[in-house]
Design an enzyme around this catalytic site. Structure first.
Site, PDB file in Angstrom:
ATOM      1  N   ARG A  84       0.810  -1.218   0.000  1.00  0.00           N
ATOM      2  CA  ARG A  84       0.000   0.000   0.000  1.00  0.00           C
ATOM      3  C   ARG A  84       0.846   1.273   0.000  1.00  0.00           C
ATOM      4  NH1 ARG A  84      -2.854  -3.757   2.691  1.00  0.00           N
ATOM      5  NH2 ARG A  84      -5.015  -3.979   1.992  1.00  0.00           N
ATOM      6  N   HIS A 109      -0.901  -2.516  -4.591  1.00  0.00           N
ATOM      7  CA  HIS A 109      -0.363  -3.469  -5.577  1.00  0.00           C
ATOM      8  C   HIS A 109      -0.338  -2.922  -7.014  1.00  0.00           C
ATOM      9  CE1 HIS A 109      -0.080  -6.358  -2.439  1.00  0.00           C
ATOM     10  NE2 HIS A 109      -1.288  -6.848  -2.471  1.00  0.00           N
ATOM     11  N   HIS A 183       2.882 -12.767  -5.475  1.00  0.00           N
ATOM     12  CA  HIS A 183       1.808 -12.834  -4.496  1.00  0.00           C
ATOM     13  C   HIS A 183       1.181 -14.237  -4.412  1.00  0.00           C
ATOM     14  CE1 HIS A 183      -1.648 -11.322  -2.197  1.00  0.00           C
ATOM     15  NE2 HIS A 183      -0.986 -10.184  -2.058  1.00  0.00           N
ATOM     16  N   ASP A 256      -0.805  -9.513   8.314  1.00  0.00           N
ATOM     17  CA  ASP A 256      -0.743  -8.795   7.044  1.00  0.00           C
ATOM     18  C   ASP A 256       0.349  -7.735   7.207  1.00  0.00           C
ATOM     19  OD1 ASP A 256      -1.275  -7.867   4.544  1.00  0.00           O
ATOM     20  OD2 ASP A 256      -3.319  -7.201   4.937  1.00  0.00           O
ATOM     21  N   GLU A 317       5.500 -12.349   0.749  1.00  0.00           N
ATOM     22  CA  GLU A 317       5.780 -11.319  -0.243  1.00  0.00           C
ATOM     23  C   GLU A 317       7.097 -10.621   0.064  1.00  0.00           C
ATOM     24  OE1 GLU A 317       2.066  -8.856  -0.474  1.00  0.00           O
ATOM     25  OE2 GLU A 317       1.277 -10.551   0.635  1.00  0.00           O
TER      26      GLU A 317
END
Ligand code: BGC
Length: 354
Positions: A84, A109, A183, A256, A317
């Site tokens: 982000r 993304h 991803h 996350d 990631e």
């Protein structure tokens, strides 16, 4: 090639009905990797379990055409900046750049012109011990609001040692932010039999990045010590899902977050799944990684192996942190015209009998 052994490493190129190309890489140790030239999307990775049973260990759609939108970024090559970007804008060298907001007020993304939705050119190559496809894409200056003509090359290689390597290379003619990743949602149980709640993860990381309620980095780097973010000695994903830790709750009950690697161990990540005996290790020269436990995964999508549900995959990631565009203490992700962008992440598959 192992002397005296028949060579089985192979590469296949199939044209799909919608014009996309599906590549299949196979090695002589029972591993297969399939991916598309569209978005560089990895659709299947097949590896043996401890009894030699070969199953798919990533999330992928049953129908290829579902990748056209791919809102959950399954298997996708993500960029120019994965993650982000706060306020969908950034400033450097006195100039402010505006991007498309596609996640509330923020840019996620790469936005609508992200690399997960472009057609990459593919060039195959083969040696006795490995097969590879070099994917390349020219990002024109200004596309999606990003400065610079950027030439990106991403090489997917499968070796006979059950390593799947992703090498990222790029050059630019203007300073520009670049933080590429892949991803893929891993699920070592095989054919999506279980969620990843019982996957045991070990990380070479003492610190992670604090998020606000919009999943934007606050700028604070936190110690993992004494929290559900301490993966240094192995921890089940379920602990973060159930934890009362505010950071887990903010992420919709799970992970996350960007973990900063210490680079003190040979392997930055080890993931184990005890029923199948599968083990995935990750080595990378990246500064860190977003670990996402599919907390917000859309439910009921038609996947190979059954419908999607929460916690069905684990994204690893490896990448630079976009937080650096708004907070000075993070390593810069700006690529300069005189630099070569060069990163590598190696995913190695084995079993606990190996
Ligand atoms: C992000 C998540 C997001 C997911 C799918 C992850 O990389 O960190 O917040 O929901 O991608 O878009």
């Amino acid at each position: 090639m192992h002397k005296g052994l028949e060579r089985k490493v192979e590469i296949k190129k199939d044209s799909l009905t919608n014009g996309w190309i599906l590549y299949t890489l196979k090695n002589d140790a029972g591993m297969t990797v399939k991916f598309l030239n569209y978005g560089g999307i990895i659709t299947e990775i097949i590896t043996p379990d401890r009894n030699g049973v070969k199953e798919n260990v990533v999330i992928g759609y049953e129908n290829y055409t579902d990748y056209e939108t791919n809102d959950n970024y399954f298997g996708a090559l993500t960029g120019p900046v994965a993650g982000r970007i706060q306020g969908a804008s950034f400033t450097f060298d006195g100039e402010t750049y505006f991007l498309t907001a596609n996640d509330g007020d923020n840019h996620l993304h790469g936005g609508p012109t992200g690399f997960h939705q472009v057609l990459w050119d593919g060039k195959t190559s083969e040696t006795d011990d490995e097969v590879a496809v070099e994917l390349s894409y020219h990002r024109p200056d200004g596309e999606g609001g990003y400065p610079g003509n950027v030439d990106v090359k991403v090489t997917y290689t499968l070796t006979n040692q059950n390593e799947f390597k992703i090498r990222y290379e790029a050059t630019t003619d203007k300073a520009t932010p670049l933080a590429l990743t892949n991803h893929t949602y891993f699920n070592l149980s095989g054919n999506l039999k279980e969620t990843v709640e019982n996957h045991i993860v070990t990380l070479d990381s003492d610190q992670f990045v604090e998020l606000d309620s919009h999943l934007i980095p606050t700028g604070k780097i936190l110690d993992v010590e004494g929290t559900t973010f301490d993966f240094r000695n192995g921890r089940k994903i379920s602990e973060g899902i159930q934890a009362p830790n505010e950071q887990n709750i903010i992420a919709d009950n799970g992970y996350d977050h960007y973990f900063l690697f210490n680079h003190e161990r040979e392997e930055q990540v080890v993931v184990k799944e005890e029923t199948s005996g599968r083990v995935l290790t990750v080595r990378t020269d990246e500064k860190g990684m977003v670990m996402y436990s599919a907390n917000m995964l859309d439910e009921g999508l038609k996947l190979l192996g059954g419908p999607s549900r929460r916690y069905l995959g684990l994204c690893l990631e490896t990448q630079g942190s976009p937080a650096s565009l708004h907070h000075e203490k993070f390593s810069s992700i700006i690529l300069q015209p005189e630099e070569n962008y060069k990163k590598e992440t190696v995913f190695t598959f084995s079993t606990d009998l190996a």
